[in-house]
Design a protein around this motif. Sequence first.
Motif, mmCIF file in Angstrom:
data_model
loop_
_atom_site.group_PDB
_atom_site.id
_atom_site.type_symbol
_atom_site.label_atom_id
_atom_site.label_comp_id
_atom_site.label_asym_id
_atom_site.label_seq_id
_atom_site.Cartn_x
_atom_site.Cartn_y
_atom_site.Cartn_z
ATOM 1 N N ALA A 94 1.784 2.404 -5.660
ATOM 2 C CA ALA A 94 2.019 3.871 -5.218
ATOM 3 C C ALA A 94 1.341 4.988 -6.315
ATOM 4 N N MET A 95 0.119 4.455 -6.667
ATOM 5 C CA MET A 95 -0.433 5.461 -7.724
ATOM 6 C C MET A 95 -2.045 5.536 -7.302
ATOM 7 N N ALA A 117 -7.225 -7.485 -8.544
ATOM 8 C CA ALA A 117 -6.159 -7.224 -9.550
ATOM 9 C C ALA A 117 -5.170 -6.215 -8.858
ATOM 10 N N GLY A 118 -3.976 -6.606 -9.742
ATOM 11 C CA GLY A 118 -2.629 -5.734 -9.213
ATOM 12 C C GLY A 118 -2.461 -4.728 -10.532
ATOM 13 N N CYS A 119 -1.737 -3.609 -10.426
ATOM 14 C CA CYS A 119 -1.443 -3.054 -11.467
ATOM 15 C C CYS A 119 -0.184 -2.122 -11.238
ATOM 16 N N ASP A 120 0.917 -2.012 -12.212
ATOM 17 C CA ASP A 120 1.987 -1.305 -12.052
ATOM 18 C C ASP A 120 2.537 -0.981 -13.483
ATOM 19 N N GLU A 121 3.551 -0.096 -13.565
ATOM 20 C CA GLU A 121 3.950 0.230 -14.783
ATOM 21 C C GLU A 121 5.545 0.298 -14.851
ATOM 22 N N LEU A 139 -0.372 1.231 -2.563
ATOM 23 C CA LEU A 139 0.822 0.834 -1.599
ATOM 24 C C LEU A 139 2.004 1.349 -1.896
ATOM 25 N N ILE A 140 2.757 1.975 -1.112
ATOM 26 C CA ILE A 140 4.429 2.145 -1.307
ATOM 27 C C ILE A 140 5.040 0.744 -1.399
ATOM 28 N N HIS A 141 5.877 0.596 -2.235
ATOM 29 C CA HIS A 141 6.704 -0.404 -2.586
ATOM 30 C C HIS A 141 5.495 -1.574 -2.579
#
Length: 222
Positions: free
Chosen positions: A125-126, A29-33, A144-146
């Motif tokens: 980045a979290m 899974a990938g996650c972002d905000e 991961l940054i970016h």
Amino acid sequence: MPRIRDEKQLECTWRLERHAYSRGITLVAGCDEAGRGAMIGPLTAAAVMLDPAKPIPGLNDSKKLTPSIREELAGRIRKEAITYKVIFISAGEVDRLNVYQASRIAMIRALGALAPAPQYILTDAMRLWSDLSSSEVIAPFRCLIHGDARSVSIAAASILAKVERDAHMRELDRQYPQYGLAQNKGYCTAYHLQTLKQHGPCPEHRKTFQPVNELQLRLSDL
């Protein structure tokens, strides 16, 4: 965690997901905000588990895409992903938790709502948790940054989070048309600052954010 020197050189691919698959991990899974830096409205997080058998061309950091392409890709993601979830954290909860913790908790809630549950997580980045023995741990993760410009899973999450939040901001614009939210999406633009000073904050403004907080302090001294 190595720093990326030139973001323009980044390529959004399946490389990180395929590395996990090669180790026998099948559910990545990938996650972002979205909305972390906004003065008004919710913070939005998304978690997405893509299906490697149904690749979606064009996935990338949502900030690099036009609104129409984001909308098109969001539809594809909803249709083709194994599972996905979008979570909203209200402005009041952002104020209570602080924006960093609100971002972290929103991602954890989105990941925890996925079915099937992920075996491995890629995050932009979290750091989701520092102790793998904690009861809140869903799965191991890589920060991961970016990341949204490097991993298709994180990119998909960034797109869903952005599209869902933008839609919510258009709804808020109908409630509070004086702030131009359909255009600025709640961020600190010159027009938003001008109208904030002219009309004062509404209930959806984040009261702990500096421009809103400073205005409230000035108003309280009158």
